[in-house]
Every structure is written in structure tokens, then in C-alpha cells.
Scaffold this active site. Structure first.
Site, PDB file in Angstrom:
ATOM      1  N   ASP A  17       0.862  -1.183   0.000  1.00 12.90           N
ATOM      2  CA  ASP A  17       0.000   0.000   0.000  1.00 12.90           C
ATOM      3  C   ASP A  17       0.895   1.228   0.000  1.00 12.90           C
ATOM      4  O   ASP A  17       2.025   1.171   0.495  1.00 12.90           O
ATOM      5  CB  ASP A  17      -0.918   0.003   1.235  1.00 12.90           C
ATOM      6  CG  ASP A  17      -2.167   0.855   1.006  1.00 12.90           C
ATOM      7  OD1 ASP A  17      -3.254   0.275   0.850  1.00 12.90           O
ATOM      8  OD2 ASP A  17      -2.034   2.087   0.950  1.00 12.90           O
ATOM      9  N   LYS A  22      -1.022   2.702   7.312  1.00 17.83           N
ATOM     10  CA  LYS A  22      -1.830   1.482   7.202  1.00 17.83           C
ATOM     11  C   LYS A  22      -0.923   0.237   7.262  1.00 17.83           C
ATOM     12  O   LYS A  22      -1.223  -0.736   7.953  1.00 17.83           O
ATOM     13  CB  LYS A  22      -2.592   1.514   5.864  1.00 17.83           C
ATOM     14  CG  LYS A  22      -3.866   0.718   5.875  1.00 17.83           C
ATOM     15  CD  LYS A  22      -4.597   0.850   4.556  1.00 17.83           C
ATOM     16  CE  LYS A  22      -5.667   1.924   4.598  1.00 17.83           C
ATOM     17  NZ  LYS A  22      -6.424   2.020   3.352  1.00 17.83           N
ATOM     18  N   THR A 104     -13.675  -2.930  -8.363  1.00 20.48           N
ATOM     19  CA  THR A 104     -14.819  -2.899  -9.288  1.00 20.48           C
ATOM     20  C   THR A 104     -14.598  -1.796 -10.318  1.00 20.48           C
ATOM     21  O   THR A 104     -14.486  -0.622  -9.967  1.00 20.48           O
ATOM     22  CB  THR A 104     -16.126  -2.665  -8.512  1.00 20.48           C
ATOM     23  OG1 THR A 104     -16.254  -3.720  -7.559  1.00 20.48           O
ATOM     24  CG2 THR A 104     -17.318  -2.671  -9.442  1.00 20.48           C
ATOM     25  N   GLU A 132     -14.911  -9.105  -7.091  1.00 15.43           N
ATOM     26  CA  GLU A 132     -15.122  -9.431  -5.679  1.00 15.43           C
ATOM     27  C   GLU A 132     -16.608  -9.392  -5.357  1.00 15.43           C
ATOM     28  O   GLU A 132     -17.288  -8.464  -5.742  1.00 15.43           O
ATOM     29  CB  GLU A 132     -14.375  -8.372  -4.853  1.00 15.43           C
ATOM     30  CG  GLU A 132     -14.375  -8.625  -3.377  1.00 15.43           C
ATOM     31  CD  GLU A 132     -13.865 -10.003  -3.074  1.00 15.43           C
ATOM     32  OE1 GLU A 132     -12.654 -10.222  -3.184  1.00 15.43           O
ATOM     33  OE2 GLU A 132     -14.676 -10.891  -2.760  1.00 15.43           O
ATOM     34  N   LEU A 134     -17.715 -10.263  -1.978  1.00 14.80           N
ATOM     35  CA  LEU A 134     -17.987 -10.362  -0.533  1.00 14.80           C
ATOM     36  C   LEU A 134     -18.675  -9.110   0.005  1.00 14.80           C
ATOM     37  O   LEU A 134     -18.577  -8.038  -0.562  1.00 14.80           O
ATOM     38  CB  LEU A 134     -16.737 -10.716   0.253  1.00 14.80           C
ATOM     39  CG  LEU A 134     -15.438  -9.946   0.075  1.00 14.80           C
ATOM     40  CD1 LEU A 134     -15.486  -8.661   0.833  1.00 14.80           C
ATOM     41  CD2 LEU A 134     -14.287 -10.815   0.537  1.00 14.80           C
ATOM     42  N   ASN A 189     -24.461  -6.497  -8.679  1.00 13.26           N
ATOM     43  CA  ASN A 189     -24.776  -5.448  -7.702  1.00 13.26           C
ATOM     44  C   ASN A 189     -26.028  -4.676  -8.108  1.00 13.26           C
ATOM     45  O   ASN A 189     -26.869  -4.357  -7.267  1.00 13.26           O
ATOM     46  CB  ASN A 189     -23.590  -4.483  -7.552  1.00 13.26           C
ATOM     47  CG  ASN A 189     -22.671  -4.911  -6.417  1.00 13.26           C
ATOM     48  OD1 ASN A 189     -22.865  -5.955  -5.811  1.00 13.26           O
ATOM     49  ND2 ASN A 189     -21.655  -4.103  -6.133  1.00 13.26           N
ATOM     50  N   GLY A 238     -27.620   1.357   1.427  1.00 17.10           N
ATOM     51  CA  GLY A 238     -26.515   2.309   1.524  1.00 17.10           C
ATOM     52  C   GLY A 238     -25.219   1.589   1.198  1.00 17.10           C
ATOM     53  O   GLY A 238     -25.231   0.535   0.570  1.00 17.10           O
ATOM     54  N   CYS A 241     -20.861   0.486  -2.328  1.00 15.75           N
ATOM     55  CA  CYS A 241     -20.888  -0.362  -3.524  1.00 15.75           C
ATOM     56  C   CYS A 241     -22.146  -0.195  -4.361  1.00 15.75           C
ATOM     57  O   CYS A 241     -22.069   0.087  -5.556  1.00 15.75           O
ATOM     58  CB  CYS A 241     -20.702  -1.813  -3.120  1.00 15.75           C
ATOM     59  SG  CYS A 241     -19.158  -2.014  -2.232  1.00 15.75           S
ATOM     60  N   LYS A 244     -22.557   3.372  -5.762  1.00 15.72           N
ATOM     61  CA  LYS A 244     -21.542   3.642  -6.782  1.00 15.72           C
ATOM     62  C   LYS A 244     -21.758   2.779  -8.037  1.00 15.72           C
ATOM     63  O   LYS A 244     -21.749   3.286  -9.157  1.00 15.72           O
ATOM     64  CB  LYS A 244     -20.181   3.322  -6.158  1.00 15.72           C
ATOM     65  CG  LYS A 244     -19.009   3.254  -7.092  1.00 15.72           C
ATOM     66  CD  LYS A 244     -17.731   3.081  -6.288  1.00 15.72           C
ATOM     67  CE  LYS A 244     -17.537   1.678  -5.764  1.00 15.72           C
ATOM     68  NZ  LYS A 244     -16.823   0.775  -6.645  1.00 15.72           N
TER      69      LYS A 244
HETATM   70  C1  UGA Z   1     -22.574  -5.466  -1.670  1.00 13.37           C
HETATM   71  C2  UGA Z   1     -22.880  -6.829  -2.314  1.00 13.37           C
HETATM   72  O1  UGA Z   1     -23.875  -7.503  -1.559  1.00 13.37           O
HETATM   73  C3  UGA Z   1     -21.621  -7.682  -2.391  1.00 13.37           C
HETATM   74  O2  UGA Z   1     -21.890  -8.884  -3.087  1.00 13.37           O
HETATM   75  C4  UGA Z   1     -20.538  -6.896  -3.156  1.00 13.37           C
HETATM   76  O3  UGA Z   1     -19.310  -7.618  -3.189  1.00 13.37           O
HETATM   77  C5  UGA Z   1     -20.296  -5.568  -2.455  1.00 13.37           C
HETATM   78  O4  UGA Z   1     -21.525  -4.818  -2.389  1.00 13.37           O
HETATM   79  C6  UGA Z   1     -19.271  -4.810  -3.262  1.00 13.37           C
HETATM   80  O5  UGA Z   1     -19.537  -4.504  -4.417  1.00 13.37           O
HETATM   81  O6  UGA Z   1     -18.156  -4.616  -2.773  1.00 13.37           O
HETATM   82  P1  UGA Z   1     -22.221  -4.594   0.843  1.00 13.37           P
HETATM   83  O7  UGA Z   1     -22.389  -3.229   0.231  1.00 13.37           O
HETATM   84  O8  UGA Z   1     -21.047  -4.837   1.722  1.00 13.37           O
HETATM   85  O9  UGA Z   1     -22.167  -5.714  -0.323  1.00 13.37           O
HETATM   86  O10 UGA Z   1     -23.507  -4.924   1.739  1.00 13.37           O
HETATM   87  P2  UGA Z   1     -24.952  -5.573   1.467  1.00 13.37           P
HETATM   88  O11 UGA Z   1     -25.152  -6.641   2.462  1.00 13.37           O
HETATM   89  O12 UGA Z   1     -25.157  -5.920   0.053  1.00 13.37           O
HETATM   90  O13 UGA Z   1     -25.928  -4.373   1.876  1.00 13.37           O
HETATM   91  C7  UGA Z   1     -25.991  -3.168   1.110  1.00 13.37           C
HETATM   92  C8  UGA Z   1     -27.129  -2.301   1.614  1.00 13.37           C
HETATM   93  O14 UGA Z   1     -28.393  -2.875   1.257  1.00 13.37           O
HETATM   94  C9  UGA Z   1     -27.185  -2.113   3.145  1.00 13.37           C
HETATM   95  O15 UGA Z   1     -27.478  -0.768   3.431  1.00 13.37           O
HETATM   96  C10 UGA Z   1     -28.320  -3.006   3.582  1.00 13.37           C
HETATM   97  O16 UGA Z   1     -28.932  -2.554   4.753  1.00 13.37           O
HETATM   98  C11 UGA Z   1     -29.247  -2.896   2.389  1.00 13.37           C
HETATM   99  N1  UGA Z   1     -30.168  -4.037   2.242  1.00 13.37           N
HETATM  100  C12 UGA Z   1     -29.685  -5.292   2.039  1.00 13.37           C
HETATM  101  C13 UGA Z   1     -31.539  -3.818   2.312  1.00 13.37           C
HETATM  102  O17 UGA Z   1     -32.010  -2.672   2.490  1.00 13.37           O
HETATM  103  N2  UGA Z   1     -32.383  -4.884   2.165  1.00 13.37           N
HETATM  104  C14 UGA Z   1     -31.933  -6.145   1.952  1.00 13.37           C
HETATM  105  O18 UGA Z   1     -32.770  -7.066   1.824  1.00 13.37           O
HETATM  106  C15 UGA Z   1     -30.551  -6.361   1.876  1.00 13.37           C
END
Ligand code: UGA
Length: 415
Positions: A17, A22, A104, A132, A134, A189, A238, A241, A244
Site C-alpha cells: 500500500d 496502514k 470494481t 469481488e 464479498l 450489484n 446504503g 458499492c 456507486k
Molecule cells: C454489496 C454486495 O452484496 C456484495 O456482493 C458486493 O461484493 C459488495 O456490495 C461490493 O460490491 O463490494 P455490501 O455493500 O457490503 O455488499 O452490503 P450488502 O449486504 O449488500 O448491503 C448493502 C445495503 O443494502 C445495506 O445498506 C443493507 O442494509 C441494504 N439491504 C440489504 C436492504 O435494504 N435490504 C436487503 O434485503 C438487503
């Protein structure tokens, strides 16, 4: 997470990095982000993890260079690839190394990087797209048990080497070309975000017609073609990811001459969803100026300290604009939240946040809020309104404590 994950699968991993702090922190065994299970994994495999700010150092030890830099949105909403290009520029010519893109990036980035490498006489470097998937908060489990691994390349040694790295996980493998791998990431996504905006709109209709969206989602999700996941209605998605990537895909389509109408609606529904809570409060409390509102949770989801794109940012700003006194508590994200919203009143605990509140809003479904004793909350609040912004609470327990429960899209539960 990728470094710790590959170390746990037996690889020697060099982490590079440009941020010396970090790297120092990681050398001391500290994780620079809050991610459950990650510090333990880093500690367990520390002998195989090397941290450095020196790229040549890493190039001696490793052939596959996973690029995991940020690609935040620019003012136009397109992905900012400056950090990706810095990494590409810093690579020396080599026939034995490969760039493996984890960041991404818009579809077409791989092709343009390969062109740049050719122009600079560095075409001996291989290029692989390995998106990715996760999620923050469950990154360790998601790394170790992926639904699939996607590898996009031109069919050379590097794609095979990446596939071999992931082999011990036994996940379905999608081997494809670079452009398709890039598109899989953005489409996945965008589809998940679409699912959330869809159920949020259903929730809004449920409120009009007296149905309960939790029951509706359950009934829909049991259809295998639909599936139960990402059908939880609430105050909008929110995180860095979805916000964006949905916008990046919409603009990518636009830049190539196609108007992706559906995504415009997904984005708009999500923005309005964050604001709907304010009208719910107005319905219960009338004029909001001078009222006290408690926000339970600020992070964009539980088990993370990430505030990027958090619905709390919009909600808190709207409440402040209405003249509300906003007192908030988040068990982990407070430091980050303070930087973005210094004007909020921060409480050291949930019970102190609800003290004298006219209304309490569950913003992030941290387990400690879901399991709170609502009788304790009721004793401290001066008003009765509890808005469950994630449909995560036991409405019955809230009501039994003498409070008024309102979820999102739970028309049938309001009485
Ligand atoms: C998301 C994707 O789920 C991952 O697969 C992807 O790798 C990641 O973006 C990325 O591109 O790096 P993440 O943003 O960490 O993951 O979290 P999520 O669990 O997807 O939740 C995103 C938002 O959606 C949260 O604010 C959550 O509260 C909301 N959400 C999720 C809902 O409002 N309803 C749901 O049923 C599920």
C-alpha cells in the site's frame, strides 16, 4: 480480506500500500477496518503475510498482483480509475507477472489497460479480471464460502493460476472473457439493488392497502425463482458499492448510447425511501421543529464501521433541516460518523440516546438494538413513537412496552 483469505488457503501473500500508516498498523497486527473475524484471521496466518510499501519487494515474492484499490465515483458518477492507473503505471515490464483486477471497474477497463500495457511495451504482463462479491460485515465467511468465483481472461497461464488459488474453496467457477467478468460484477450489484428498491416500492404500496411487506416478502421469496434474500424492505440501501455501482452501470450504458431506464428508477426509489421516514414522523408528531429524535445506528449496515452512502446521512440531514434535535448512537461507527456529521448529538449508549426522545428510529439493525428491552426504552422516552427502519424489531414487544410501533410497509401491523 483477500490477503488474509489467500494466506488461510496456504499462500504467501505480500500486501503493498502507498499508505505507510496502514502498513505499519498491519505490521503491528491491527486491522485498519472493522470487520468481524478479520483480525483473528490476520493473526492466525501472520507468518504468511508480509506488509510493505515497496512494490519491487512484493514482485520478487509474488506472480499474481491482485489490485484492490478504491474506485470511488467522480463528480459525473462514473468510476474514478485514477488509483487503478497508478497501479498499472507502477508495474515494471515482466513476462512472469499478472495483474488481477479485484477493484470494481467499468466494463471495458481491462481492454483499455491491456492497450496501455501494449503501448508501453509491457504486454508481457498478463491481465485477469476476478471481481469481488464479498459483503462488508460477513467478509470472512463470504471469502471462505463464495457462491461462485468469476475469472475473466484471454485463456493464458494467469487465469489458470488464479483458478488454482481458489480451488480449495470448491466454489462453482465461471471462466469467461474479461469484459463479461467485469459486467457480471456490475450486473450482480445492480440486480441486488433493484431487488431492494422493488421490495421497498411494494412496502410503500402495502402501507396504502393495509398489507404487511414482511409477509409479502416471505410469500414471494419461497418461490425458488425469486429467492428470499435481499427482499428486506427498509429505509433504503446504503454503502459505497450499490450506490456507486448502480450509477456507474447506468452511466456506462449511457456512455455507450443505451438509456438504462430501470436503474434510474432504482436510484430514485432508494433516495426517496431514505426520506419517507420524515413524513412518517410528521404524521405522528405534527410540526417537527423542536422535537427530539433518537437514531439507533448510523453505519450503512450492521457489523461495519463504514458510513459511505449510509441512509443515516440523508435521514439525519433532513431531520436537522426540519429543526429536530437528533441524538444518535452507533456501537462502532461513531468516529466515522462524527467526521461526516459533527452537528449530531452523540450518545454513549442506546438508552442514553433515547432519553427524552419524542421518537426513536432504528436505522441500523445492530443485534444490541434488536435485543433491547423496550420497557427500559419506554421509561426514558418522553414520546411513544418507535419507527423500525429495517423491519428488524419485534413489534409486539415494542407495543407491550406501551410504545407505538411503525415499520416500513407494515400496514397490517399498524393497529
Ligand atoms: C454489496 C454486495 O452484496 C456484495 O456482493 C458486493 O461484493 C459488495 O456490495 C461490493 O460490491 O463490494 P455490501 O455493500 O457490503 O455488499 O452490503 P450488502 O449486504 O449488500 O448491503 C448493502 C445495503 O443494502 C445495506 O445498506 C443493507 O442494509 C441494504 N439491504 C440489504 C436492504 O435494504 N435490504 C436487503 O434485503 C438487503
Amino acid at each position: 480480506m483477500t490477503a488474509a483469505g489467500f494466506a488461510s488457503l496456504g499462500s504467501e501473500v505480500w500486501c503493498v500500500d502507498i499508505d505507510e500508516d496502514k502498513i505499519e498498523q498491519l505490521r503491528r497486527g491491527q486491522s485498519p477496518i472493522y470487520e468481524p473475524g478479520l483480525p483473528e484471521l490476520l493473526a492466525k496466518h501472520s507468518a504468511r503475510l508480509h506488509f510493505t510499501t515497496d512494490l519491487p519487494d512484493a514482485l520478487q515474492g509474488a506472480r499474481l498482483l491482485f489490485v484492490a484499490v478504491g474506485t470511488p465515483p467522480t463528480h459525473s458518477g462514473d468510476a474514478d480509475l485514477a488509483s487503478v492507473h497508478e497501479v498499472v503505471d507502477s508495474m515494471p515490464a515482466s513476462d512472469s507477472h499478472a495483474l488481477v483486477m479485484k477493484s470494481t471497474v467499468p466494463c471495458g477497463t481491462g481492454a483499455s489497460i491491456e492497450r496501455v500495457l501494449r503501448e508501453r511495451g509491457k504486454d508481457g504482463l498478463s491481465y485477469v479480471s476476478c471481481p469481488e462479491f464479498l459483503k462488508e460485515g460477513s467478509a470472512v465467511a463470504d471469502f471462505l464460502h463464495p457462491d461462485r468465483v468469476v475469472i475473466g481472461d484471454g485463456g493464458g497461464w494467469a487465469g489458470d493460476a488464479v483458478a488454482k488459488l481458489y480451488e480449495p474453496l470448491g466454489a462453482p467457477l465461471v471462466r469467461t472473457d474479461v469484459a463479461s467478468a467485469e459486467m457480471i460484477k456490475l450486473a450482480a450489484n445492480a440486480f441486488l439493488a433493484t431487488k431492494i428498491s422493488f421490495i421497498n416500492e411494494i412496502a410503500n404500496v402495502c402501507e396504502q392497502v393495509g398489507a404487511d411487506v414482511v409477509q409479502v416478502a416471505k410469500g414471494m421469496g419461497l418461490d425458488e425463482r425469486i429467492g428470499p434474500k435481499f427482499l428486506q424492505a427498509g429505509i433504503g440501501y446504503g454503502g459505497s458499492c450499490f450506490t456507486k455501482d448502480v450509477s456507474a452501470l447506468k452511466l456506462l450504458a449511457g456512455n455507450s448510447g443505451y438509456h438504462f431506464q430501470l436503474l434510474s428508477a432504482v436510484i430514485e426509489v432508494n433516495e426517496l425511501q431514505k426520506r419517507r421516514v420524515v413524513s412518517k414522523l410528521q404524521r405522528h408528531l405534527g410540526e417537527l421543529a423542536g422535537k427530539r429524535v433518537a437514531l439507533l445506528g448510523l453505519a450503512f449496515k450492521p457489523n461495519t464501521d463504514d458510513m459511505r452512502g449510509a441512509s443515516s446521512l440523508v435521514l439525519a440531514a433532513r431531520l436537522l433541516a426540519e429543526g429536530v434535535h437528533v441524538r444518535a448512537h452507533d456501537p462502532i461507527a461513531e468516529e466515522q460518523a462524527r467526521r461526516l456529521m459533527p452537528e449530531l448529538d452523540y450518545a454513549p449508549s442506546a438508552l442514553e440516546a433515547v432519553e427524552e426522545a419524542d421518537a426513536t428510529i432504528l436505522v441500523t439493525e445492530w443485534p444490541q438494538f434488536v435485543g433491547i428491552d423496550w420497557r427500559d426504552v419506554a421509561k426514558r422516552m418522553r414520546g411513544r413513537i418507535v419507527i423500525d427502519g429495517r423491519n428488524a424489531l419485534d413489534g409486539e414487544a415494542v407495543r407491550e412496552a406501551g410504545l407505538t410501533y411503525e415499520g416500513i410497509g407494515r400496514g397490517a401491523c399498524r393497529q
